[in-house]
Design an enzyme around this catalytic site. Structure first.
Site, mmCIF file in Angstrom:
data_model
loop_
_atom_site.group_PDB
_atom_site.id
_atom_site.type_symbol
_atom_site.label_atom_id
_atom_site.label_comp_id
_atom_site.label_asym_id
_atom_site.label_seq_id
_atom_site.Cartn_x
_atom_site.Cartn_y
_atom_site.Cartn_z
ATOM 1 N N LYS A 1 -41.784 12.609 -23.348
ATOM 2 C CA LYS A 1 -40.910 11.576 -22.785
ATOM 3 C C LYS A 1 -41.485 10.168 -22.938
ATOM 4 C CE LYS A 1 -37.423 13.822 -20.230
ATOM 5 N NZ LYS A 1 -37.879 15.222 -20.081
ATOM 6 N N SER B 1 -42.908 20.965 -25.592
ATOM 7 C CA SER B 1 -42.505 19.633 -25.131
ATOM 8 C C SER B 1 -43.348 19.044 -24.015
ATOM 9 C CB SER B 1 -41.038 19.667 -24.701
ATOM 10 O OG SER B 1 -40.841 20.689 -23.738
HETATM 11 C C1 LIG Z 1 -37.230 16.313 -20.251
HETATM 12 C C2 LIG Z 1 -37.887 17.516 -20.811
HETATM 13 C C3 LIG Z 1 -37.210 18.398 -21.673
HETATM 14 C C4 LIG Z 1 -35.736 18.264 -22.009
HETATM 15 O O1 LIG Z 1 -35.407 17.046 -22.599
HETATM 16 P P1 LIG Z 1 -33.895 16.557 -22.641
HETATM 17 O O2 LIG Z 1 -33.911 15.325 -23.432
HETATM 18 O O3 LIG Z 1 -33.469 16.321 -21.212
HETATM 19 O O4 LIG Z 1 -33.090 17.668 -23.233
HETATM 20 C C5 LIG Z 1 -37.920 19.448 -22.221
HETATM 21 N N1 LIG Z 1 -39.223 19.644 -21.932
HETATM 22 C C6 LIG Z 1 -39.903 18.832 -21.112
HETATM 23 C C7 LIG Z 1 -41.338 19.115 -20.854
HETATM 24 C C8 LIG Z 1 -39.271 17.727 -20.524
HETATM 25 O O5 LIG Z 1 -39.961 16.911 -19.713
#
Ligand SMILES: *Cc1c(COP(=O)(O)O)cnc(C)c1O
Length: 333
Positions: free
Chosen positions: A53, A305
Site C-alpha cells: 500500500k 501483498s
Molecule cells: C489492501 C490489501 C489488499 C487488497 O488490496 P485492494 O486494493 O483493496 O484490493 C491485499 N493484501 C493486503 C496485505 C492489503 O493490505
C-alpha cells in the site's frame, strides 16, 4: 477504455522511484515442484510498512497540488493503508490525520502514531470515523486519500505489475489478492498492457468477498463483513465505486475464493517452506496454488501483498498446522 492505463502507471513509477525500491521476485522451489510450472513469489511483504500500500499512498502524496500539500491528508483506515499513508506523508513532510473509532485497539492506534500521523478518535464505528473524514475535508480543506478507489492509488499499485512484466517476460499467470480492487486493477492494467497473453486472477476469502459478489451482480453491492484470517481483504467496494469495479470487471480473467483453512495453509507454507511471514491476505495466492484451485499453464507469479499479522496469531497458525503435519507423518511411520 481503461480508466487508469499504462501511461499513468509508468508515470507513477517515475514519481515513486528513489522513494520505493523494487521488491524481490523469488523462485519457489516447493511450489514449482508441486505445480509442475515455475512459480515465483513477488514479495511486497518486504515493502516498508509491511505491505504494497506504500506504493499507492506515495504516488498519491507526490501527486498533490501545492495547496493540498500544505493543508494535509486524511483517511479512516487503521490497517495497511493507514500505515502507508502515515509513512508516505511523513516522508514528504505533509500532515496526515487518521480518523479512528474508540473501538480500535490501542496497539493499532500507537502503530499509526509511531509513523508520525495525527490520530483522531471519534465515535464507535468505522462509519463514525468516515463521517469525521468528510467533515475535515469540508471544513478544514484536508484531502481524503481512500485505500483503493482513487486513480493515483491504483497507478501506484500498478507499478508492481510493471516490475513483474519486466523481470519475467514469460509470465503466464499472476495471482493477486483482491479486496477493494486497487491492487488487482493496477497490476492487471500493467500486465495486460505489457504481456497481453498473460492471465490475471484475483483471489479473495470466501467470507465476505465484496468484489466477487459485485462482479456477479454486475454492479457494486454490499456484503456482510465477517471475521476472516485475511482481515486486510475485508470491507466493501463502495456503492459509488468509480474505478476499481469496472477495471476488475474488464481486466481480471477470474476470481477464486478460499476457505479459512486454505488461507491458514498458505500462511503456514509461506513461513515453513519459503521463510516468509505473510498475513492472511498476503498468503492467498500461495494458498490458491496449494489448494489446486487454479489451472496453471506456465510461469506463475503469486503476489504476496503484506506481512502485518498479529504475532501470536501467526504462531498459533504455524504451530497448529505443523502439529497436524507431524501427527499425520507419525501415523504413516
Ligand atoms: C489492501 C490489501 C489488499 C487488497 O488490496 P485492494 O486494493 O483493496 O484490493 C491485499 N493484501 C493486503 C496485505 C492489503 O493490505
Amino acid at each position: 477504455m481503461i480508466a487508469v492505463g499504462i501511461d499513468r502507471i509508468a508515470e507513477a513509477r517515475g514519481r515513486i522511484a528513489g522513494r520505493i525500491g523494487p521488491t524481490p521476485l523469488v523462485s519457489s522451489l516447493s511450489l514449482s515442484a508441486r505445480c509442475g510450472v515455475p512459480v515465483y513469489l513477488k514479495l511486497e511483504s518486504r515493502q516498508l510498512t509491511g505491505s504494497f500500500k506504500l506504493r499507492g499512498a506515495t504516488n498519491a502524496v507526490l501527486s498533490l497540488s501545492d495547496k493540498a500539500r500544505r493543508r494535509g491528508l486524511v483517511t479512516a483506515s487503521t490497517g495497511n493503508h493507514g500505515r502507508a499513508l502515515a509513512h508516505a506523508a511523513q516522508a514528504e513532510g505533509v500532515r496526515a490525520v487518521i480518523c479512528m473509532s474508540a473501538l480500535v485497539p490501542a496497539n493499532k492506534v500507537e502503530a499509526v502514531r509511531a509513523l508520525g500521523a495525527e490520530v483522531r478518535i471519534v465515535g464507535r464505528s468505522q462509519d463514525d470515523a468516515q463521517d469525521e473524514v468528510e467533515r475535515l475535508v469540508r471544513q478544514e480543506g484536508l484531502t481524503a486519500i481512500p485505500p483503493f478507489d482513487h486513480a493515483d492509488v491504483i497507478a501506484g499499485q500498478g507499478t508492481i505489475g510493471l516490475e513483474i512484466a519486466e523481470a519475467r517476460l514469460d509470465t503466464e499467470l499472476v495471482l493477486v489478492p483482491l479486496s477493494g480492487g486497487g491492487l488487482a486493477a493496477g497490476v492487471a492494467a500493467a500486465i495486460k498492457s505489457r504481456l497481453p497473453q498473460a492471465r490475471v486472477i484475483g483471489v479473495s476469502m470466501a467470507r465476505g468477498a465484496a468484489m466477487h459478489a459485485s462482479l456477479n451482480a454486475g454492479k457494486p453491492v454490499q456484503v456482510e463483513e465477517v471475521e476472516t484470517l485475511a482481515d486486510s481483504l475485508g470491507g466493501g467496494i463502495g456503492l459509488d465505486n468509480r474505478y476499481t469495479f469496472a477495471m476488475c470487471r474488464d481486466l481480471l480473467d477470474d476470481v477464486v475464493l478460499l476457505s479459512e483453512e486454505e488461507i491458514a495453509e498458505g500462511i503456514r507454507h509461506a513461513f515453513t517452506e519459503e521463510g516468509e511471514t505473510a498475513e492472511g491476505a498476503g498468503a492467498v495466492g500461495i494458498a490458491a496454488l496449494l489448494a489446486n484451485r487454479i489451472a496453471v499453464r506456465g510461469p506463475t507469479v503469486a503476489l504476496v501483498s503484506g506481512r502485518n499479522i498479529d504475532e501470536a496469531r501467526h504462531a498459533t497458525i504455524v504451530n497448529a498446522t505443523m502439529k497436524a503435519a507431524g501427527a499425520a507423518k507419525g501415523r504413516t511411520l
